[in-house]
Design a protein around this motif. Structure first.
Motif, short mmCIF file in Angstrom:
data_model
loop_
_atom_site.label_atom_id
_atom_site.label_comp_id
_atom_site.label_asym_id
_atom_site.label_seq_id
_atom_site.Cartn_x
_atom_site.Cartn_y
_atom_site.Cartn_z
N VAL A 2 0.85 -1.18 0.00
CA VAL A 2 0.00 0.00 0.00
C VAL A 2 0.89 1.24 0.00
N LEU A 3 0.75 2.09 -1.01
CA LEU A 3 1.52 3.34 -1.08
C LEU A 3 0.82 4.40 -0.23
N LYS A 4 1.60 5.17 0.52
CA LYS A 4 0.99 6.10 1.48
C LYS A 4 1.55 7.52 1.42
N LEU A 5 2.14 7.88 0.30
CA LEU A 5 2.59 9.25 0.13
C LEU A 5 1.89 9.83 -1.09
N ASN A 6 1.05 10.83 -0.87
CA ASN A 6 0.26 11.42 -1.94
C ASN A 6 1.07 12.51 -2.63
N TYR A 7 1.38 12.31 -3.90
CA TYR A 7 2.18 13.27 -4.66
C TYR A 7 1.33 14.25 -5.44
N ARG A 8 0.08 13.92 -5.69
CA ARG A 8 -0.75 14.75 -6.57
C ARG A 8 -1.48 15.84 -5.80
N ASN A 9 -2.20 15.46 -4.77
CA ASN A 9 -3.11 16.39 -4.12
C ASN A 9 -2.47 17.10 -2.93
N THR A 10 -2.92 18.30 -2.67
CA THR A 10 -2.50 18.98 -1.45
C THR A 10 -3.10 18.24 -0.25
N ARG A 11 -2.53 18.52 0.91
CA ARG A 11 -3.07 17.91 2.13
C ARG A 11 -4.54 18.25 2.31
N GLN A 12 -4.92 19.46 1.93
CA GLN A 12 -6.29 19.91 2.12
C GLN A 12 -7.26 19.14 1.21
N ILE A 13 -6.87 18.94 -0.04
CA ILE A 13 -7.73 18.19 -0.97
C ILE A 13 -7.77 16.72 -0.58
N GLN A 14 -6.62 16.18 -0.19
CA GLN A 14 -6.59 14.77 0.22
C GLN A 14 -7.50 14.53 1.42
N ALA A 15 -7.42 15.42 2.44
CA ALA A 15 -8.23 15.24 3.64
C ALA A 15 -9.71 15.28 3.31
N ALA A 16 -10.12 16.21 2.45
CA ALA A 16 -11.54 16.31 2.09
C ALA A 16 -11.99 15.10 1.29
N SER A 17 -11.16 14.64 0.36
CA SER A 17 -11.55 13.50 -0.47
C SER A 17 -11.65 12.22 0.35
N GLU A 18 -10.77 12.06 1.33
CA GLU A 18 -10.83 10.86 2.15
C GLU A 18 -12.06 10.85 3.05
N LEU A 19 -12.61 12.04 3.36
CA LEU A 19 -13.87 12.09 4.10
C LEU A 19 -15.01 11.45 3.31
N LEU A 20 -14.93 11.56 1.99
CA LEU A 20 -15.96 10.93 1.16
C LEU A 20 -15.95 9.42 1.33
N LEU A 21 -14.77 8.87 1.64
CA LEU A 21 -14.63 7.41 1.78
C LEU A 21 -14.47 7.03 3.25
N ARG A 22 -15.24 7.67 4.11
CA ARG A 22 -15.04 7.46 5.54
C ARG A 22 -15.25 6.01 5.97
N ASP A 23 -15.98 5.23 5.16
CA ASP A 23 -16.15 3.82 5.48
C ASP A 23 -15.03 2.95 4.89
N GLY A 24 -14.06 3.60 4.26
CA GLY A 24 -12.91 2.87 3.73
C GLY A 24 -13.11 2.44 2.28
N ALA A 25 -12.08 1.85 1.72
CA ALA A 25 -12.11 1.35 0.35
C ALA A 25 -11.63 -0.08 0.35
N ASP A 26 -12.23 -0.91 -0.52
CA ASP A 26 -11.82 -2.31 -0.54
C ASP A 26 -10.41 -2.44 -1.11
N ASP A 27 -9.73 -3.51 -0.73
CA ASP A 27 -8.34 -3.70 -1.12
C ASP A 27 -8.19 -4.54 -2.38
N LEU A 28 -9.29 -4.73 -3.13
CA LEU A 28 -9.32 -5.49 -4.38
C LEU A 28 -9.19 -6.99 -4.15
N ASP A 29 -9.16 -7.40 -2.89
CA ASP A 29 -8.97 -8.82 -2.60
C ASP A 29 -9.84 -9.25 -1.41
N GLU A 30 -11.08 -8.71 -1.38
CA GLU A 30 -12.08 -9.08 -0.38
C GLU A 30 -11.71 -8.61 1.02
#
Length: 693
Positions: free
Chosen positions: A490-518
């Motif tokens: 799992v990569l954990k350094l965001n190169y594209r988005n600012t911290r502010q955009i990343q924080a807001a976007s992750e709020l949209l996925l507050r229940d998490g995202a699947d890892d593609l493997d159940e």
């Protein structure tokens, strides 16, 4: 021969120049590489500033480049107009850190302004500083310069740390941020005496080495591609790894998964392997092909084919002389509507369509016996044998209709391509398979790709993000027989988005995202080294008011110097996109549609397209319009989706679609609506990040 290193800050400054001086920087680099001591470069040690390790060189009459030198090792750090370049150098210091051996470019701490802590944060911290639990020697071992200790010791909260991160080397800022989040960060090994190390994995995340003039030619007109050339150690380890089987790379949007895929493809091609770089969407493949042309040299690029999965399967069928094509979703849906009355007691056409997609097509079923025994887990409503038989009466007629038209269900068409490869009836022309955006692939597509990679599974790399799954047929790797246990990262350094955009976007996925493997991806600890303004979430009483605000903000960005092509606007429907285009035209702002075959390098206007067109793209500023609850999710789809499991899957896809659109923004983002905001914005609005109409 000299070692010429290009630091990220130089590359960013180069890319920000206007075309004429940008081209002149390329000519300067060629001269510098040939002989940095030649008189025309007018090298000058900057003795009048505190740091004696900085030099300047003449690019043109009005532009200077700032660099540091250690023997035959030159590191280019910045380029700008004469006075601006010297002003940059006046507050910077370039030196080897004695503890880590890294060449660090830091702002002189005396000029750094730390914003005051907020009243709420002051009460929460109870006057405890952010690094009170860390010893001085530990902070120094992380690479912190000694004269920065007093500043760091004063920090009370993460916002203050974020404010000074831009003044520190990004690897040091990342270490400090992880410590501040409670992680135990292992310091780099002590450095031996000698010049700064620029060939270590940590150094190569900030420095790109130019070996010959041909690389300058590649870079000169394409500075926007700079992000592809600098790899974080976590990325580089994946690019250079030797795997014993299929490997999976996941991570939030902007964490560099596609960069890993491209560099891995290049590395395997450099070994002489024939590489298939593939994805689901044609637009993404076109952009991947363009980017690979920038990243690779001629012989490497010649061994890499960038094709959609369907194009790869079509190539296999062509060699086999297959006469049948595959049916579109629209063909199948119309057939189901036509024959749905055979299963009227089981469900309506929408239920049968979902059954087709999630069971029949997902498992490539073609006989009653296969469907009778098929696994329907996750469908929500159980079907007994009698109901299955009625449903099959409908599906059988659809299959017969397709067969008569020489069309196969898509999954069956892919299954036949898989069989042609596995049986050896068609030779496999690829030695390695790299898959981007794997979350959108159906099981049949995954099994086909697995067959292509079967002769060397260690060269089968799958990258993606469950939070960006926006198509119906996405499946887990396990369901397709692809085993990645022990080979998942799992990569954990965001190169594209600012911290502010990343924080807001992750709020949209507050229940998490699947890892593609159940399972569920662990996104905790994802960091961004970039800072910027808070994204704007704002409602309006009417659509015209929303569009007026949108065009006004675009005009402001253009006046600030942003190029139109660096801006994009997305909306859910073609009607909303068309209205946005009309609003831009009325404001006399040039715009360009994002189509399947759009070459972004040739776009000159503000980009506009549906949210589905956003996948895989990146812009400095993004507007997402019409984010209302009747639009995302579409009220019409919600109304006709009767089964709870189907409705849940629909809502997840729609939420992910909004996440994809928002995370295309690098620096600034606006999410606008009229009337009632989308239900998916609730966690963002609850966090106080927006305002309603």
């Amino acid at each position: 021969m000299i070692s010429l290193q290009i630091e990220k800050s130089f590359h960013r400054a180069w890319g920000a120049l206007k075309p004429e001086p940008r081209a002149q920087v390329g000519d300067f680099l060629r001269k510098f590489l040939e002989d940095p001591s030649q008189p025309s470069l007018s090298l000058e040690r900057l003795d009048r500033i505190k740091n004696k390790g900085l030099w300047s060189a003449r690019v043109t009459k009005g532009y200077r480049a700032i660099f540091s030198q250690n023997g035959d090792q030159y590191a280019l750090l910045y380029v700008d107009q004469h006075d601006d370049a010297y002003a940059w150098a006046k507050v910077k210091r370039a030196e080897r850190n004695d503890r880590t051996g890294e060449l660090q470019i830091v702002t002189i701490p005396e000029v750094v302004e730390v914003p005051p802590i907020s009243t709420a944060a002051k009460a929460a911290t109870k006057a405890k500083a952010l690094f009170d639990d860390a010893e001085d020697d530990y902070l120094l071992s992380l690479g912190l310069p000694a004269d920065w200790l007093p500043t760091v010791r004063k920090l009370k909260d993460l916002k203050q740390l974020e404010s000074i991160s831009k003044d520190l080397p990004e690897e040091l800022a990342e270490r400090l941020e992880r410590v501040a989040h409670g992680e135990l960060v292992t310091p780099p090994p002590p450095a031996p005496a000698g010049p700064a190390a620029l060939e270590t994995p940590e150094a190569r995340r900030r420095y790109f080495v130019i070996h010959d003039a041909s690389e300058i030619d590649e870079l000169r007109d394409k500075p926007i591609e700079a992000w592809m050339r600098y790899l974080h150690p976590s990325q580089r380890s994946l690019v250079e790894a030797t795997f014993s089987g299929p490997a999976k790379v996941t991570g939030a949007a902007g964490t560099g998964k596609t960069v890993v895929a491209m560099h891995r493809a290049r590395a395997l091609a450099a070994q002489g392997k024939r590489v298939l770089l593939t994805s689901f969407v044609g637009t993404l493949c076109k952009n991947l092909e363009r980017s690979m042309g920038v990243l690779c040299k001629g012989d490497e690029k010649a061994r890499i084919e960038v094709l959609t999965v369907d194009a790869a399967a079509a190539a296999v069928h062509k060699l086999a002389g297959t006469k049948s094509g595959f049916a579109t979703d629209d063909d199948v849906y119309k057939g189901i509507e036509r024959f749905a009355f055979y299963a009227a007691s089981v469900g309506d056409a929408e239920f049968l369509w979902n059954e087709w997609q999630q069971v029949i097509d997902a498992q490539a079923l073609v006989t009653w016996d296969e469907y009778r025994d098929a696994d329907r887990r996750g469908r929500g409503r159980a079907l007994g044998a009698a109901d299955r038989k009625k449903a099959w009466d409908c599906f059988q007629r659809v299959l017969s209709q397709l067969e008569a038209a020489r069309q196969l269900p898509h999954s069956v068409w892919l299954r036949k391509a898989e069989e042609l490869i596995r049986t050896g009836k068609v030779p496999n022309r690829w030695d390695a398979v790299i898959v981007d955006e794997v979350q959108d692939l159906a099981p049949a597509a995954l099994r086909f790709l697995s067959a292509l990679a079967a002769k060397d599974p260690g060269n089968f790399l799958l990258v993606g993000d469950g939070g960006q799954r926006i198509y119906r047929n996405g499946a887990s790797l396990r369901s397709a027989g692809i085993e990645v246990r022990g080979r998942s990262r799992v990569l954990k350094l965001n190169y594209r988005n600012t911290r502010q955009i990343q924080a807001a976007s992750e709020l949209l996925l507050r229940d998490g995202a699947d890892d593609l493997d159940e399972g569920t991806d662990d996104r905790k600890g994802t960091l961004s080294p970039l800072g910027g303004p808070e994204p704007v979430f704002r409602g309006f009483p009417t659509r015209p008011a929303m569009y007026q605000h949108f065009t006004s903000e675009v005009q402001k960005l253009l006046k600030q110097g942003l190029a139109p092509k660096e801006i994009a606007v997305f909306a859910h429907s073609k009607a909303l996109v068309s209205a946005a285009s009309d609003a831009l035209a009325a404001a006399k702002i040039e715009s360009s549609p994002l189509e399947k075959d759009t070459d972004l390098s040739k776009v000159t206007g503000v980009n506009f397209g549906t949210m589905h067109r956003a996948k895989g793209l990146e812009f400095k500023a993004v507007f997402v319009l019409g984010v209302e609850d009747s639009v995302i999710p579409p009220a019409s789809l919600v109304a006709k989706t009767k089964e709870p499991a189907d409705l849940e899957a629909l809502l997840i896809r729609e939420r992910n679609l909004l996440y994809v659109a928002l995370t295309r923004a690098r620096d600034e983002a606006w999410v606008l609506w009229s009337g009632t905001p989308s239900r998916f914005l609730a966690p963002v609005l609850e966090a106080g990040k927006g305002s309603a109409a």
